[in-house]
Design an enzyme around this catalytic site. Structure first.
Site, short mmCIF file in Angstrom:
data_model
loop_
_atom_site.label_atom_id
_atom_site.label_comp_id
_atom_site.label_asym_id
_atom_site.label_seq_id
_atom_site.Cartn_x
_atom_site.Cartn_y
_atom_site.Cartn_z
N LYS A 1 0.77 -1.21 0.10
CA LYS A 1 0.03 -0.08 0.12
C LYS A 1 0.75 1.27 -0.04
CE LYS A 1 0.46 -1.79 4.28
NZ LYS A 1 0.10 -2.98 4.87
N LYS B 1 -3.76 3.29 3.09
CA LYS B 1 -4.88 2.85 2.55
C LYS B 1 -6.26 3.74 2.43
CE LYS B 1 -3.36 -1.18 5.26
NZ LYS B 1 -3.56 -1.90 6.56
N GLY C 1 -1.81 -9.63 9.22
CA GLY C 1 -1.15 -10.85 9.39
C GLY C 1 -1.08 -11.82 8.25
P1 NAP Z 1 8.27 -8.89 6.26
O1 NAP Z 1 7.99 -10.10 7.08
O2 NAP Z 1 9.32 -7.78 6.89
O3 NAP Z 1 8.76 -9.65 4.92
C1 NAP Z 1 9.58 -8.84 3.94
C2 NAP Z 1 10.02 -9.85 3.06
O4 NAP Z 1 11.12 -9.03 2.14
C3 NAP Z 1 11.22 -10.74 3.68
O5 NAP Z 1 11.52 -12.06 3.24
C4 NAP Z 1 12.62 -9.94 3.34
O6 NAP Z 1 13.61 -10.90 3.21
C5 NAP Z 1 12.27 -9.43 1.99
N1 NAP Z 1 13.03 -8.30 1.59
C6 NAP Z 1 13.17 -7.04 2.15
N2 NAP Z 1 14.03 -6.26 1.63
C7 NAP Z 1 14.42 -7.00 0.48
C8 NAP Z 1 15.46 -6.84 -0.63
N3 NAP Z 1 15.88 -5.49 -0.76
N4 NAP Z 1 15.59 -7.72 -1.48
C9 NAP Z 1 15.11 -8.81 -1.43
N5 NAP Z 1 13.89 -9.22 -0.60
C10 NAP Z 1 13.78 -8.30 0.44
O7 NAP Z 1 7.20 -8.08 5.84
P2 NAP Z 1 5.61 -8.65 5.66
O8 NAP Z 1 4.72 -8.33 7.04
O9 NAP Z 1 5.58 -9.96 5.00
O10 NAP Z 1 5.11 -7.36 4.46
C11 NAP Z 1 5.36 -7.66 3.12
C12 NAP Z 1 4.35 -6.48 2.39
O11 NAP Z 1 3.08 -6.80 2.63
C13 NAP Z 1 4.52 -5.18 2.78
O12 NAP Z 1 4.43 -4.25 1.78
C14 NAP Z 1 3.43 -4.81 3.97
O13 NAP Z 1 3.01 -3.50 3.95
C15 NAP Z 1 2.42 -5.74 3.13
N6 NAP Z 1 1.28 -6.31 4.06
C16 NAP Z 1 1.57 -6.83 5.23
C17 NAP Z 1 0.82 -7.34 5.96
C18 NAP Z 1 0.74 -7.94 7.24
O14 NAP Z 1 -0.25 -8.07 7.99
N7 NAP Z 1 2.12 -8.33 7.62
C19 NAP Z 1 -0.83 -7.23 5.40
C20 NAP Z 1 -1.09 -6.63 4.12
C21 NAP Z 1 0.07 -6.00 3.62
P3 NAP Z 1 14.38 -11.58 4.57
O15 NAP Z 1 13.17 -12.63 4.82
O16 NAP Z 1 15.69 -12.18 4.16
O17 NAP Z 1 14.44 -10.53 5.50
N1 HSE Z 2 0.44 -3.32 9.36
C1 HSE Z 2 -0.88 -3.71 8.78
C2 HSE Z 2 -1.79 -3.51 9.62
C3 HSE Z 2 -0.72 -5.07 7.83
O1 HSE Z 2 -1.48 -3.44 10.74
O2 HSE Z 2 -3.00 -3.28 9.40
C4 HSE Z 2 -2.15 -4.90 6.99
O3 HSE Z 2 -2.05 -4.09 6.09
#
Ligand code: NAP
Ligand code: HSE
Length: 432
Positions: free
Chosen positions: A105, A205, A302
């Protein structure tokens, strides 16, 4: 049918949940799509990190361009986050004719125009359901289900982490820091949780939602943003006494040919359905011209809920790939700008908590300056009387213009009687 090939960028909370969901529901997905899904490349930052995966470690790379440049990859699935690198990768993926599914986002709110232009120019699909409100199908709802409607307003909770923190503080008396650490442990928070608690993620968002709902490009700097870091247990307790719950709301409204887009903590009446949405759940109330008021509620953060939304997009695009129609109707955001109403023109009721000496005349000074600025007081509460100590004086106002309130608070500040910053929380959904 040959499987549709996916390249994942990011294998953290979301990326690994995508693999897990394909492992568990792959047959179901294949029966719906008409072909299986196969992950053929995964980019991470650190390839030496130990990971729970059934994928061959040879598929992992630390160069995300390996994913977007891999001729085998049909859909690039971006679950990495951030702005600059994510934009470069997305533009390169589109240029290479790859369809894109993203949960980012931040990227769409800040650089959406470039992303949508690249998608349109290159005739590829862009799925971004997961970018707003986790598993809730709000993007699809706005883009197709309500196509025949003018959207009047969107109002709700779009950040799971902030809602989790506020719920834990209100329901269990948990300290803010403990609740935030739990949200991080459960995979709800952004890599930098400042985005969650300072309201920036909700604002990203809100910008995406306003743009979808009203067909206007949104300059992110026009979005009013306030987070939850200044909300204290005392304010949560006071809210309860007045019959309210504090929620971090995202609000987008079209009114008198202008839009307002704002994110801030707000007091919501306990009887309002939004007040009952707790933990990492999100809720969005959509008021539209023909369909009336609708509310969508569901898990907002999540790995599992986000993977669910991303696989919905992936399945949709994979079906189009098999039918030969992918990219034939690319995601477009043709938009005429609509002016954004400045916050000073917004009216609402307010909760004001002053920290002032417990001495005669103080209340009269506060009420006097509020009155001088056209702000009338609906009720008052004082708590925590201790000899020679400042007290909290809470005033609930009737509906007031933000510009007038700002002026009154400035004048009150200059009296020199407040020993802590005054807490101001809007009361939403009530005009009086
Ligand atoms: P996360 O757990 O921090 O995972 C990020 C991933 O990206 C990790 O695997 C990391 O590698 C990799 N990464 C970071 N920098 C990189 C680079 N320069 N080159 C290659 N790989 C790289 O984050 P997440 O929670 O999964 O979130 C990922 C995305 O989804 C974000 O845009 C977030 O806003 C979105 N999102 C998250 C959620 C949620 O609930 N978590 C919900 C909706 C949207 P390593 O594993 O080696 O560190
Ligand atoms: N960090 C975000 C939240 C993930 O807590 O809502 C979902 O977009």
């Amino acid at each position: 049918m040959k499987p549709v090939k996916l390249g994942l960028i990011g294998f953290g909370t979301v990326g690994s949940a995508i693999e897990d969901l394909i492992n568990r529901n792959g047959d179901l997905l294949a029966s719906r799509i008409g072909a299986g899904l196969e992950i053929v490349k995964v980019a991470v930052r650190d390839t030496t990190k130990k990971r729970e995966t059934k994928l061959d470690t040879a598929l992992f790379t630390d160069d995300p361009f390996d994913v977007v440049n891999d001729p085998a990859v049909q859909i690039v699935v971006e679950a990495m986050g951030g702005e600059s690198l994510a934009l470069e990768l997305t533009l390169q993926a589109a240029k290479n004719g790859k369809h894109i599914v993203t949960a980012n986002k931040h990227l769409l709110a800040m650089r959406g125009a470039e992303v949508f232009a690249a998608v349109g120019e290159n005739g590829v699909e862009l799925g971004f359901e997961a970018a707003v409100a986790g598993a809730i199908p709000i993007v699809r709802t706005l883009r197709s289900s309500f196509s025949a409607n003018r959207i009047i307003s969107l109002y709700g909770i779009v950040n799971g982490t902030a809602n989790y923190i506020l719920s834990k503080m209100a329901d269990e008396g948990a300290p803010y820091e403990t609740a935030l650490s739990e949200a991080q442990r459960l995979g709800y928070a952004e890599a930098d949780p400042t985005f969650d608690v300072e309201g920036i993620d909700s604002a990203h968002k809100a910008a995406i939602l306003a743009s979808l709902a009203f067909g206007t490009p949104v300059d992110f700097s026009d979005v009013y943003v306030e987070g939850v870091t200044r909300i204290t247990a005392e304010d949560i307790g006071m809210a309860k006494e007045f019959g309210y719950v504090i929620k971090l709301l995202a609000i987008a409204k079209y009114e008198r040919e202008m839009v307002e887009i704002r994110v801030h903590p707000a007091m919501v009446a306990c009887s309002n359905p939004i007040a009952k949405v707790s933990g990492a759940f999100n809720a969005i109330e959509i008021d539209c011209s023909e369909g009336g008021v609708n509310m969508l509620v569901g898990p907002g953060a999540g790995g599992g809920p986000t993977a669910s939304a991303m696989l919905g997009d992936i399945a949709d695009i994979a079906t189009k790939i098999l039918a030969g129609s992918a990219g034939k109707t690319p995601s477009s955001m043709s938009q005429d700008p609509i002016a954004v109403r400045p916050m000073v023109e917004i009216k609402s009721r307010h909760y004001l908590r002053f920290t002032v000496p417990d001495s005669p005349g103080v209340l009269a000074q506060l009420a006097g300056l509020l009155g001088d600025n056209g702000i009338s007081i609906a009720s008052m509460m004082q708590r925590g009387r201790k000899a020679d100590m400042p007290v909290s004086v809470v005033l609930m106002t009737h509906t007031a213009l933000t510009a007038n309130l700002d002026k009154a608070l400035d004048e009150i500040g200059r009296l020199g009687i407040c020993s802590a910053p005054t807490v101001v929380i809007r009361v939403e959904g009530e005009e009086e």
